[in-house]
Write a protein that holds these residues in place. Structure first.
Motif, PDB file in Angstrom:
ATOM      1  N   THR A  77       0.842  -1.195   0.000  1.00 40.45           N
ATOM      2  CA  THR A  77       0.000   0.000   0.000  1.00 40.45           C
ATOM      3  C   THR A  77       0.873   1.239   0.000  1.00 40.45           C
ATOM      4  O   THR A  77       1.841   1.318   0.754  1.00 40.45           O
ATOM      5  N   GLU A  78       0.539   2.192  -0.859  1.00 39.55           N
ATOM      6  CA  GLU A  78       1.252   3.473  -0.857  1.00 39.55           C
ATOM      7  C   GLU A  78       1.143   4.103   0.521  1.00 39.55           C
ATOM      8  O   GLU A  78       0.079   4.066   1.154  1.00 39.55           O
ATOM      9  N   LYS A  79       2.217   4.696   1.000  1.00 41.31           N
ATOM     10  CA  LYS A  79       2.229   5.246   2.351  1.00 41.31           C
ATOM     11  C   LYS A  79       2.252   6.776   2.329  1.00 41.31           C
ATOM     12  O   LYS A  79       2.881   7.389   1.473  1.00 41.31           O
ATOM     13  N   ALA A  80       1.553   7.344   3.277  1.00 36.99           N
ATOM     14  CA  ALA A  80       1.559   8.794   3.477  1.00 36.99           C
ATOM     15  C   ALA A  80       1.859   9.063   4.948  1.00 36.99           C
ATOM     16  O   ALA A  80       1.457   8.293   5.818  1.00 36.99           O
ATOM     17  N   TYR A  81       2.560  10.171   5.191  1.00 31.82           N
ATOM     18  CA  TYR A  81       2.955  10.495   6.561  1.00 31.82           C
ATOM     19  C   TYR A  81       2.459  11.868   7.005  1.00 31.82           C
ATOM     20  O   TYR A  81       2.821  12.338   8.069  1.00 31.82           O
ATOM     21  N   SER A  82       1.620  12.487   6.187  1.00 29.98           N
ATOM     22  CA  SER A  82       1.082  13.795   6.551  1.00 29.98           C
ATOM     23  C   SER A  82      -0.302  13.952   5.946  1.00 29.98           C
ATOM     24  O   SER A  82      -0.672  13.257   4.986  1.00 29.98           O
TER      25      SER A  82
ATOM     26  N   ASP B 141     -11.482   0.149 -10.706  1.00 27.78           N
ATOM     27  CA  ASP B 141     -11.075  -0.538 -11.939  1.00 27.78           C
ATOM     28  C   ASP B 141     -10.335   0.416 -12.877  1.00 27.78           C
ATOM     29  O   ASP B 141      -9.351   0.039 -13.522  1.00 27.78           O
ATOM     30  N   TYR B 142     -10.809   1.653 -12.949  1.00 31.52           N
ATOM     31  CA  TYR B 142     -10.199   2.625 -13.851  1.00 31.52           C
ATOM     32  C   TYR B 142      -8.794   3.022 -13.383  1.00 31.52           C
ATOM     33  O   TYR B 142      -7.863   3.124 -14.184  1.00 31.52           O
ATOM     34  N   MET B 143      -8.630   3.235 -12.078  1.00 31.73           N
ATOM     35  CA  MET B 143      -7.336   3.679 -11.556  1.00 31.73           C
ATOM     36  C   MET B 143      -6.312   2.548 -11.539  1.00 31.73           C
ATOM     37  O   MET B 143      -5.114   2.777 -11.750  1.00 31.73           O
TER      38      MET B 143
ATOM     39  N   THR C  62      -0.119   0.135  -9.767  1.00 33.34           N
ATOM     40  CA  THR C  62       1.260   0.048 -10.250  1.00 33.34           C
ATOM     41  C   THR C  62       1.721  -1.386 -10.013  1.00 33.34           C
ATOM     42  O   THR C  62       0.948  -2.246  -9.583  1.00 33.34           O
ATOM     43  N   ARG C  63       2.980  -1.660 -10.246  1.00 27.92           N
ATOM     44  CA  ARG C  63       3.496  -2.999  -9.956  1.00 27.92           C
ATOM     45  C   ARG C  63       3.490  -3.286  -8.467  1.00 27.92           C
ATOM     46  O   ARG C  63       3.536  -4.430  -8.043  1.00 27.92           O
ATOM     47  N   LYS C  64       3.399  -2.213  -7.671  1.00 20.89           N
ATOM     48  CA  LYS C  64       3.512  -2.385  -6.217  1.00 20.89           C
ATOM     49  C   LYS C  64       2.242  -2.028  -5.449  1.00 20.89           C
ATOM     50  O   LYS C  64       1.900  -2.694  -4.476  1.00 20.89           O
ATOM     51  N   ASN C  65       1.528  -0.956  -5.867  1.00 22.88           N
ATOM     52  CA  ASN C  65       0.413  -0.440  -5.066  1.00 22.88           C
ATOM     53  C   ASN C  65      -0.853  -0.262  -5.887  1.00 22.88           C
ATOM     54  O   ASN C  65      -0.793   0.035  -7.086  1.00 22.88           O
ATOM     55  N   HIS C  66      -2.002  -0.406  -5.232  1.00 21.07           N
ATOM     56  CA  HIS C  66      -3.269   0.025  -5.814  1.00 21.07           C
ATOM     57  C   HIS C  66      -3.320   1.555  -5.763  1.00 21.07           C
ATOM     58  O   HIS C  66      -3.045   2.148  -4.726  1.00 21.07           O
ATOM     59  N   ARG C  67      -3.681   2.174  -6.869  1.00 17.72           N
ATOM     60  CA  ARG C  67      -3.714   3.639  -6.901  1.00 17.72           C
ATOM     61  C   ARG C  67      -4.890   4.211  -6.106  1.00 17.72           C
ATOM     62  O   ARG C  67      -4.878   5.370  -5.729  1.00 17.72           O
ATOM     63  N   TRP C  68      -5.927   3.407  -5.887  1.00 16.63           N
ATOM     64  CA  TRP C  68      -7.136   3.884  -5.216  1.00 16.63           C
ATOM     65  C   TRP C  68      -7.082   3.690  -3.692  1.00 16.63           C
ATOM     66  O   TRP C  68      -8.080   3.879  -2.992  1.00 16.63           O
ATOM     67  N   GLN C  69      -5.912   3.361  -3.186  1.00 17.30           N
ATOM     68  CA  GLN C  69      -5.772   3.042  -1.770  1.00 17.30           C
ATOM     69  C   GLN C  69      -4.504   3.698  -1.212  1.00 17.30           C
ATOM     70  O   GLN C  69      -3.511   3.839  -1.917  1.00 17.30           O
ATOM     71  N   ILE C  70      -4.546   4.089   0.063  1.00 18.62           N
ATOM     72  CA  ILE C  70      -3.359   4.681   0.681  1.00 18.62           C
ATOM     73  C   ILE C  70      -3.328   4.314   2.164  1.00 18.62           C
ATOM     74  O   ILE C  70      -4.377   4.116   2.789  1.00 18.62           O
ATOM     75  N   ALA C  71      -2.131   4.189   2.702  1.00 21.70           N
ATOM     76  CA  ALA C  71      -1.949   3.942   4.136  1.00 21.70           C
ATOM     77  C   ALA C  71      -1.395   5.202   4.771  1.00 21.70           C
ATOM     78  O   ALA C  71      -0.383   5.734   4.319  1.00 21.70           O
ATOM     79  N   TYR C  72      -2.074   5.680   5.800  1.00 20.12           N
ATOM     80  CA  TYR C  72      -1.583   6.838   6.542  1.00 20.12           C
ATOM     81  C   TYR C  72      -0.937   6.340   7.824  1.00 20.12           C
ATOM     82  O   TYR C  72      -1.568   5.661   8.640  1.00 20.12           O
ATOM     83  N   LYS C  73       0.342   6.644   7.977  1.00 22.59           N
ATOM     84  CA  LYS C  73       1.086   6.241   9.171  1.00 22.59           C
ATOM     85  C   LYS C  73       1.579   7.495   9.869  1.00 22.59           C
ATOM     86  O   LYS C  73       2.245   8.323   9.247  1.00 22.59           O
ATOM     87  N   ILE C  74       1.213   7.639  11.138  1.00 24.81           N
ATOM     88  CA  ILE C  74       1.706   8.790  11.883  1.00 24.81           C
ATOM     89  C   ILE C  74       3.212   8.665  11.996  1.00 24.81           C
ATOM     90  O   ILE C  74       3.729   7.623  12.399  1.00 24.81           O
ATOM     91  N   ASN C  75       3.885   9.705  11.592  1.00 26.77           N
ATOM     92  CA  ASN C  75       5.348   9.659  11.595  1.00 26.77           C
ATOM     93  C   ASN C  75       5.874   9.239  12.958  1.00 26.77           C
ATOM     94  O   ASN C  75       5.648   9.903  13.961  1.00 26.77           O
TER      95      ASN C  75
END
Length: 655
Positions: free
Chosen positions: A110-115, A290-292, A295-308
């Motif tokens: 999952t793509e990660k976000a920290y902010s 389905d449209y989005m 990538t080879r690694k992550n679903h574009r329609w999903q994100i993980a938010y991790k508190i830094n």
């Protein structure tokens, strides 16, 4: 200096096939302790360090924290080599002696976000894609769930798979064969999820034996024989497979999601009794997903938010011992006050004195402290060790302490204030039918010379007033004591209240279904081993613990508590499944499988998890795997439907 690589960590590196010798691996990890030394890392070094971190993490013996992995290794590689294969593919999770198979569907990272800003930018990408497929913004909903920190797996109803490289995983169905349940009484076959263990259970029963939950998750799926304590956690449903579909969730429009972001994150972070290292946000509209695509690694329609996670290097001022109810001395490190994730941290609990001794944690030690969001801070590594001061006497009573494995134990069970007070608190808390006897009240009573639970029940209003309690408070306390004797209480709860080692509520219930509460003190180790789930070590511990609580138990029992007997009242002629070895499989319609297994045992049967030549009966519910049916046919095992089984045991009224 970083702690030397352990034998288990070296083995994990070798098993993963990482081309590096132990000395060089140690050197890279030591360089990583100082962020200013990252210039010395080549791209190949960074990639190798990432491989080492992943291999040891999956094996349950991590060499670094998640925070350091994300904030240092991954961020550094992203800035210097954004096209690296390690950033654009799912990191493999190899297991020894496990068959590699195709996954039923792709399992990506999952793509990660920290902010918040990174999450808001992700929402902008969703809106742009929605516009391109004519999806109205008012229909752009977001689903938010806790991000479980477990072992990723996929269950198709027949087999359980590791995530592997996202396309091919390894067959770890043996975890279900060992009794692993689906969380929330869910059915098999619900796709992706995580193998996790309850935080509360780990803290109470396993934290003395395992440094972290990752050790346990790795053991559940390993080929080797499972530790009996972990098997017990599985049997008691503390270890489960949690499908993502069954997670608590928040669902709402993207505007509400952004406007109330902090509150939603906090709510989801605290939604489950499992380790959580963030939240997962995803679009809910199928056409948009389905449209989005991915990538080879992550679903574009999903994100993980991790508190830094914040990392700080902190000096230890002192390590002080605290004595628990069981007599264990828990080391607490007093630190130079340090601000982490919005809180000032000045103390942190160390795992046990074995860790203090082996890692050199004491006054003057320099440690790496990690705190991520709402998570309790912990010492992640020791940068500069010292010769620690190990206590020789109990801080509560002054008794000479003894080593028991990695733990220091105070042997003074009767006159140690910390043990006595905590034992009293545990009794009333577990009994559950009496109010008012919290820590402050118990402390005051103990300081007035009351040394046992029985002595508390001998108090009257006048004695309590003499101790300094008010007249009304004293009357209320005596009323509560009398009520706790008259209100019906289960025998297993009464026994568990005494806090004997290995006799929590679950084990007490299991014991008292086989033996009367008045007979348990005469049981032998062999008698206990004969009970399903009690191995030799557990039996020895229970026998020893029962002997220690015997006098207190008998004194209280004679006071006439209203105890409900849970022992099976079945005459020997009614044990209609005597001699049967029964396996239950599939989802049941008329009752929970765990309840049916428990009932079968009361009817004289032994219950197995897998079909073997010794199995005599397979009870098949819905969604049964072909593997067990084939095994039953091969071994001439009688296969009964749930209805046929209920009729066999005389439970037609349940149909």
């Amino acid at each position: 200096m970083v702690t030397k690589l352990s034998e288990d960590q070296v083995n994990a590196i070798n098993i993963a096939g990482i081309d590096i010798d132990k000395g060089r691996a140690q050197e890279l990890l030591e360089l990583l302790e100082d962020d200013t030394e990252l210039w010395a890392f080549s791209i190949e070094d960074l990639e190798t360090t990432i491989q080492i971190a992943n291999a040891t993490y999956r094996a349950g013996v991590p060499v670094m924290s998640d925070a350091k992995y994300d904030a240092v290794c991954i961020k550094e590689l992203e800035s210097r080599a954004p096209g690296s294969e390690f950033l654009n593919s799912v990191e493999p999770e190899p297991l020894v002696d496990s068959k590699v198979v195709d996954l039923p569907e792709r399992m990506l990272s999952t793509e990660k976000a920290y902010s918040y800003d990174e999450v808001a930018n992700w929402v902008k990408r969703l809106l742009k894609a929605a516009e391109e497929i004519d999806l109205e913004p008012t229909n752009l909903d977001i689903r938010v769930t806790p991000k479980l920190d477990g072992y990723a797996a996929y269950d198709d109803g027949e087999r359980l798979y590791t995530r592997g490289d996202g396309r091919k995983g390894q067959d770890i169905t043996r975890a279900f064969d060992r009794g692993l349940n689906v969380a929330n009484q869910g059915l098999r076959g619900q796709g992706a999820g995580e193998i996790v263990i309850q935080k509360s259970y780990f803290d109470e029963f396993l934290s003395d034996h395992f440094e972290n939950a990752r050790n346990i998750q790795a053991s559940i799926i390993a080929e080797k024989k499972i530790d009996e304590r972990i098997q017990k956690a599985i049997d008691e449903k503390a270890c489960v497979f949690f499908p993502f579909k069954l997670l608590d969730s928040w669902v709402g429009n993207y505007q509400e999601f952004l406007a109330d972001f902090d509150n939603i994150v906090e709510k989801m972070w605290n939604a489950v009794d499992f380790e959580v290292d963030g939240i997962i946000a995803e679009a809910t509209d199928r056409s948009l997903k389905d449209y989005m695509g991915a990538t080879r690694k992550n679903h574009r329609w999903q994100i993980a938010y991790k508190i830094n996670a914040e990392i700080a290097k902190v000096f230890v001022k002192e390590v002080v011992p605290q004595t628990s109810r069981a007599g264990k001395l828990t080391p607490v490190a007093l630190l130079e006050p340090t601000k982490l994730s919005g809180a000032t941290i000045s103390r942190v609990t160390v795992h046990h004195y074995g860790m203090v001794k082996s890692k050199g944690i004491g006054a003057g030690a320099l440690v790496e402290l990690v705190r991520s969001g709402l998570v309790i801070p912990k010492i992640e590594s020791v940068i500069r060790a010292v010769d620690p001061e190990i206590p020789t006497y109990c801080p509560s009573c002054g008794s000479h302490v003894l080593w028991d494995g990695d733990n220091l134990i105070c042997p003074n069970k009767t006159d140690c204030p910390a043990q006595a007070e905590n034992t009293m608190i545990h009794f009333f808390k577990t009994l559950g039918n009496v109010d008012g006897f919290g820590p402050k009240v118990i402390e005051k009573i103990y300081q007035s010379g009351i040394k046992s639970i029985h002595d508390i029940y001998m108090l009257d209003v006048e004695k309590l007033v003499d101790m300094g309690f008010g007249e009304k408070t004293s009357q209320n306390l005596i009323t509560q004591l009398n009520a706790s004797k008259s209100i019906e209480i289960e025998d297993w709860r009464f026994l568990a209240a005494f806090g004997a080692p290995r006799l929590g509520e679950g084990s007490s219930e299991k014991l008292l279904k086989k033996h009367s509460i008045t007979d348990i003190f005469d049981l032998t180790i062999d008698d206990l081993v004969a009970i399903d789930g009690f191995a030799n070590i557990t039996a020895e511990c229970i026998c020893e613990g029962l002997e220690k609580i015997r006098n207190e138990f008998e004194s209280l029992y004679r006071l006439g508590f209203n105890i409900k007997n849970s022992q099976a009242q079945l005459a020997s002629g009614e044990l209609i499944l005597d001699g049967e070895l029964v396996v239950f499989t599939g989802s049941m319609e008329y009752g929970r499988r765990s309840d049916m297994e428990a009932e079968a045992k009361l009817l004289g049967a032994k219950v197995g998890k897998g079909v073997t030549s010794k199995t005599t009966m397979l009870v098949a519910g819905k969604n049964v795997g072909e593997k067990k049916i084939a095994a039953a046919t091969e071994n001439n095992v009688s296969v009964l439907s749930e209805v046929e089984y209920l009729k066999k045991i005389g439970k037609e009224e349940s149909l």
